[in-house]
Scaffold this motif. Structure first.
Motif, short mmCIF file in Angstrom:
data_model
loop_
_atom_site.label_atom_id
_atom_site.label_comp_id
_atom_site.label_asym_id
_atom_site.label_seq_id
_atom_site.Cartn_x
_atom_site.Cartn_y
_atom_site.Cartn_z
N LEU B 223 1.22 -1.34 0.11
CA LEU B 223 -0.09 0.12 0.04
C LEU B 223 1.05 0.94 0.02
O LEU B 223 0.81 2.58 -0.38
CB LEU B 223 -1.04 0.47 1.23
CG LEU B 223 -1.83 -0.56 0.81
CD1 LEU B 223 -2.46 -1.17 2.52
CD2 LEU B 223 -2.90 -0.87 -0.47
N LEU B 226 2.01 1.95 -3.52
CA LEU B 226 1.37 2.43 -4.84
C LEU B 226 1.26 3.64 -4.22
O LEU B 226 0.74 4.60 -4.58
CB LEU B 226 0.34 1.45 -4.14
CG LEU B 226 0.20 0.47 -4.43
CD1 LEU B 226 -1.35 -0.50 -4.56
CD2 LEU B 226 -0.22 0.82 -6.07
N ALA B 227 0.90 4.18 -2.59
CA ALA B 227 0.25 5.52 -1.88
C ALA B 227 1.76 6.25 -2.92
O ALA B 227 1.98 7.75 -3.87
CB ALA B 227 0.73 5.88 -0.92
N ASN B 230 0.79 6.19 -6.85
CA ASN B 230 0.29 7.42 -6.52
C ASN B 230 0.27 8.79 -6.56
O ASN B 230 0.47 9.74 -7.60
CB ASN B 230 -0.95 7.24 -5.65
CG ASN B 230 -2.37 6.74 -6.74
OD1 ASN B 230 -2.60 6.76 -7.68
ND2 ASN B 230 -3.02 5.94 -5.63
N SER B 231 1.18 8.92 -5.47
CA SER B 231 1.71 10.94 -5.45
C SER B 231 2.48 11.06 -6.10
O SER B 231 2.46 12.65 -6.98
CB SER B 231 1.88 11.11 -4.26
OG SER B 231 3.40 10.10 -4.06
N ASP B 234 0.89 11.65 -9.15
CA ASP B 234 0.03 13.55 -9.39
C ASP B 234 1.21 14.67 -9.56
O ASP B 234 0.72 15.36 -10.10
CB ASP B 234 -0.63 13.18 -8.32
CG ASP B 234 -2.21 12.72 -7.67
OD1 ASP B 234 -2.39 11.81 -8.90
OD2 ASP B 234 -2.30 11.79 -7.13
N LEU B 250 1.03 8.84 -18.54
CA LEU B 250 0.36 8.88 -17.61
C LEU B 250 -0.59 8.34 -17.46
O LEU B 250 -0.98 7.66 -16.38
CB LEU B 250 0.02 10.39 -17.28
CG LEU B 250 1.27 10.99 -16.32
CD1 LEU B 250 1.11 12.41 -16.33
CD2 LEU B 250 1.93 10.43 -14.80
N SER B 251 -1.42 8.43 -18.33
CA SER B 251 -2.94 7.79 -18.50
C SER B 251 -3.09 6.25 -18.12
O SER B 251 -3.71 5.86 -17.39
CB SER B 251 -3.16 8.43 -19.96
OG SER B 251 -4.79 7.82 -19.82
N TYR B 254 -2.30 6.11 -14.63
CA TYR B 254 -3.40 5.54 -13.86
C TYR B 254 -3.70 4.65 -13.60
O TYR B 254 -4.22 3.83 -12.85
CB TYR B 254 -3.68 7.31 -14.39
CG TYR B 254 -3.42 8.27 -13.33
CD1 TYR B 254 -3.22 8.06 -12.08
CD2 TYR B 254 -2.72 9.81 -14.09
CE1 TYR B 254 -2.57 8.97 -11.10
CE2 TYR B 254 -2.25 10.32 -12.74
CZ TYR B 254 -2.28 10.42 -12.05
OH TYR B 254 -2.09 11.52 -11.34
N LYS B 255 -3.52 4.10 -14.99
CA LYS B 255 -5.33 2.79 -15.51
C LYS B 255 -4.93 2.00 -14.48
O LYS B 255 -4.94 0.99 -13.95
CB LYS B 255 -5.62 2.40 -16.47
CG LYS B 255 -6.01 3.61 -16.85
CD LYS B 255 -6.88 3.26 -18.51
CE LYS B 255 -7.58 4.78 -19.05
NZ LYS B 255 -7.88 4.12 -20.82
N SER B 258 -4.11 1.94 -10.36
CA SER B 258 -5.70 1.99 -10.20
C SER B 258 -6.00 0.30 -10.01
O SER B 258 -6.70 -0.12 -9.11
CB SER B 258 -6.73 2.67 -11.70
OG SER B 258 -6.49 3.90 -10.85
N THR B 261 -4.40 -1.37 -7.14
CA THR B 261 -4.77 -0.68 -6.12
C THR B 261 -6.15 -2.06 -5.92
O THR B 261 -6.58 -2.35 -4.43
CB THR B 261 -5.56 1.04 -6.62
OG1 THR B 261 -3.81 1.15 -6.44
CG2 THR B 261 -5.69 1.32 -5.31
N LYS B 262 -7.26 -1.55 -7.20
CA LYS B 262 -8.26 -2.32 -6.87
C LYS B 262 -7.98 -3.82 -5.95
O LYS B 262 -8.72 -4.41 -5.46
CB LYS B 262 -9.42 -2.36 -8.13
CG LYS B 262 -10.45 -2.36 -8.01
CD LYS B 262 -11.40 -2.67 -7.93
CE LYS B 262 -12.62 -3.31 -7.64
NZ LYS B 262 -13.83 -2.84 -6.36
N GLN B 265 -6.61 -3.83 -2.57
CA GLN B 265 -7.41 -4.01 -1.45
C GLN B 265 -8.44 -5.18 -2.07
O GLN B 265 -9.68 -5.95 -0.60
CB GLN B 265 -8.56 -2.80 -2.16
CG GLN B 265 -8.23 -1.08 -1.65
CD GLN B 265 -8.84 -0.58 -2.40
OE1 GLN B 265 -8.94 -0.76 -3.77
NE2 GLN B 265 -7.82 0.72 -2.02
N ASP B 381 -11.49 -6.69 -17.45
CA ASP B 381 -10.91 -5.89 -16.95
C ASP B 381 -11.14 -5.87 -15.81
O ASP B 381 -10.19 -4.82 -15.24
CB ASP B 381 -10.13 -4.80 -17.82
CG ASP B 381 -11.91 -4.12 -18.11
OD1 ASP B 381 -12.73 -4.44 -17.03
OD2 ASP B 381 -11.49 -2.78 -17.46
#
Lengths: 259, 419
Positions: B223, B226-227, B230-231, B234, B250-251, B254-255, B258, B261-262, B265, B381
């Motif tokens: 985690l 990952l944080a 992500n940061s 950003d 970047l896009s 991000y995908k 994400s 992360t999913k 989780q 996906d």
């Protein structure tokens, strides 16, 4: 060397204390973009990113990466918001929260933690934390949450966010443009508030989608829905005579700014 | 076959075979000795006849007693040969045919040869054999019956710890925090078995716990990085020098983040469900929850032109709100995700069950496969954990989750356990 450090940090302490005093006297922090934030986070690279993001908006950031340094800073200074990581190398973050309460300080606290155990979240909130953000998060989300905390603490009752001709009433969940009331859906309202809180920043579609749908969001599709929502909202805003502040950034995200 | 029946079958076969062999031997021996006894009697009778002829120089008169017959016959020559044998004769006294034993011998009297036939009825002797046999066989059969019954009771009692052991093994479930209950018994073998199973269950539980802990720790450790990712993404996004190419990269980043992360989780959620961390139950209005979810997914539903049919009864369940929310969420997103443009979703809620039926691109799926972790449609996906989480929640709540395919509809049905 060590004594030099102590002298340096004492000077630092004196300056910051003076600043805090001035802040309190002149109520500088009424403008929530001029916040004073303490980042308690042991992951230095994350700490740096957060600091960069927040200071770019004019906020002042203090950093602590250990329990002891955080403890010292908490004892001396006052902050608008404290970002607290619960797992520090030399202590438990919740102890800092207890200590803060013992000092009768009213600083806003946002817990940022990888531990999502519900008990811990509840315990943190019961101990006086204002919010709980689970890692990983987007910096725009963090910023929006900090804004919300500071706003709640400093402007109790009168909860209106203004950006140029846009006026957002958080209590009534109402948006006015030049005193004309706009009818936005719940999701559109949330997105607008999110962008206003992160004005001048590029917000990725991923961050916006997570903000609206949380972790349940079906990622691939939700990116398209962000586009649809923003398109609809832009139309509503410009129809009411509002300047278009949304700027698309090469399909990766959007920026809400004057230029 | 049960152990007792199997044991009894062997016991019965051996008992009856034994009884038969012993019976035959016994009968033969007894018959032999009784025949010897009759033969002795016949010889004694003959000796009496010989004594009589010696003394009186005449043959005694042929006699016909109740069981004894003595007859004489003239013959040409004395062959000095005597023989014993069995025969059947007519007993004039009893007026019936009877088995008998006779002794035939020749004697000479006054230079004349006579054949003497002394016959003794075996009726009496047969009766003796019958009563002796009865006296022995009836108690033997009775003994067998008692043995049978004692065995039944004893085996039932002796194997009681074994049956208890079986019950306890069946109750033992890794998913429910129920440990294996050892069985206390005096019997060494069962004690050893119980101990061995207990050790095994400890080992299995500790291994399982370790795996769970590993998953949990691994997910947690991921985690923070990952944080950081992500940061940093950003932060990069804020750069003024961002061109179209960098933006596309970047896009994609991000995908991917994400998705990671999913996935993370979902893994953590599975561990949480496993660890019973979400057991704060309350009354949940299921119908309202489904309608809320429908609103939550409305963009997805509109985009794919899906038709939703609702047949909802106002149902209330005492359940963890968070878990039930995930359950409905996963059912919904599954029905939307694997649907086709303009398809149908039918949701039916009754007091006892909740079912989601949806049209889909694929035909019948394998029930044992779809609930496996990371099993997914290659075109999807998703994380491949949605249905696994669903299954885990159902198993925790002791709901029955089933899948079937009917009229080109994939039907997922959750049967509630109301108690």
């Amino acid at each position: 060397m060590i004594s030099g450090l102590i002298i340096y940090s004492r000077c630092d302490v004196a300056v910051i204390q003076l600043l805090t005093y001035l802040q309190n006297v002149y109520k500088i922090h009424e403008d929530i973009s001029m916040m004073k934030v303490l980042i308690i986070e042991d992951e230095i690279s994350l700490q740096v990113s957060i600091q960069k993001y927040l200071t770019a908006e004019g906020s002042t950031c203090d950093c602590a990466s250990t329990f002891d340094s955080a403890y010292q800073k908490l004892s001396i200074y006052n902050y608008d918001c404290i970002l607290l990581d619960l797992t520090l190398p030399d202590g438990e973050g919740l102890q800092l929260l207890k200590y803060l309460k013992k000092l009768n300080k009213t600083d806003g606290v946002l817990i940022i933690s990888a531990r999502d155990a519900i008990d811990q979240r509840i315990e943190g909130l019961q101990l006086g934390a204002d919010d709980y953000l689970v890692k990983p998060f987007h910096l725009s989300e963090l910023n929006a949450r900090i804004n919300a905390i500071v706003r709640r603490r400093n402007f109790a009752g009168n909860n209106i966010v203004v950006f140029q001709e846009i006026e957002i009433d958080l209590n009534a969940r109402q948006v006015k443009v030049n005193d004309t009331v706009l009818y936005l859906t719940r999701k559109e309202f949330d997105i607008l508030l999110y962008f206003v809180a992160n004005k001048g920043k590029v917000i990725s579609k991923a961050a916006a989608a997570t903000h609206i749908w949380g972790d349940d969001a079906d990622m691939a599709d939700s990116f398209d829905f962000i586009y649809t929502h923003i398109k609809n909202m832009r139309k509503k805003l410009t129809d009411a005579g509002c300047h278009d502040y949304f700027h698309s950034v090469y399909g990766v995200g959007y920026k809400f700014s004057l230029t | 076959m049960k152990l007792f029946s199997s044991y009894n079958r062997i016991l019965l076969v051996i008992s009856f075979a034994g009884l038969f062999i012993i019976g035959v031997l016994f009968y033969k021996t007894l018959a032999y000795y009784l025949d010897r006894q009759i033969d002795d009697g016949l010889v004694e009778e003959l000796m009496e006849v010989q004594d009589f002829t010696h003394e009186k120089n005449i043959l005694p008169a042929p006699s016909y007693y109740k069981d004894l017959v003595v007859e004489y016959k003239n013959i040409i020559k004395v062959l000095n040969k005597s023989s014993f044998a069995d025969t059947v004769y007519y007993n004039p006294k009893k007026k019936q045919l009877e088995p008998a034993r006779y002794l035939k011998t020749d004697i000479s009297l006054n230079d004349k040869a006579y054949q003497v036939l002394i016959m003794y009825s075996k009726a009496h002797r047969n009766e003796e054999i019958r009563s002796i046999c009865l006296v022995i066989i009836i108690p033997f059969l009775f003994l067998l019956l008692v043995l049978f019954w004692v065995n039944k009771v004893l085996i039932h009692k002796l194997w009681a710890p074994f049956r208890q052991l079986l019950v306890n093994i069946k109750v033992f479930n890794l998913n429910h925090d129920q440990s294996f209950e050892p069985v206390s018994t005096q019997i060494q073998e069962f004690k050893e078995l119980s101990n061995a199973i207990e050790d095994l269950s400890f080992k299995v539980r500790s291994d399982y716990k370790e795996i769970k802990l590993f998953t949990e720790n691994a997910s947690h450790e991921m985690l923070t990085p990952l944080a950081v990712i992500n940061s940093k993404l950003d932060t990069m996004l804020q750069s003024a020098r961002l061109g179209p190419e960098e933006s596309e990269t970047l896009s994609d980043l991000y995908k991917a983040t994400s998705r990671l992360t999913k996935l993370n989780q979902s893994l953590l959620l599975l561990v949480k469900i496993d660890n019973n961390l979400m057991m704060d139950t309350e009354e949940v209005a299921v119908m309202d929850m489904i309608k809320e979810k429908q609103a939550f997914f409305q963009e997805l539903i509109h985009k794919r032109n899906l038709r939703i049919e609702l047949h909802l009864d106002p149902v209330y369940l005492i359940v963890s709100r968070q878990l039930f929310d995930i359950l409905i969420n996963n059912l919904f997103s599954n029905a939307i995700r694997h649907n086709y443009e303009g398809g149908l979703i039918n949701i039916k809620l009754t007091e006892t069950s909740l079912s989601f039926s949806n049209t889909g691109k694929s035909g019948l799926l394998k029930e044992e496969m779809i609930f496996e972790r990371f099993f997914k449609d290659p075109a999807s996906d998703g994380t491949g954990l949605g249905l696994a989480i669903l299954k885990q929640i159902c198993s925790r709540q002791q709901y029955q989750l089933s899948y079937h395919y009917e009229n080109q509809l994939h039907i997922f049905k959750v049967k509630f356990n109301k108690n």
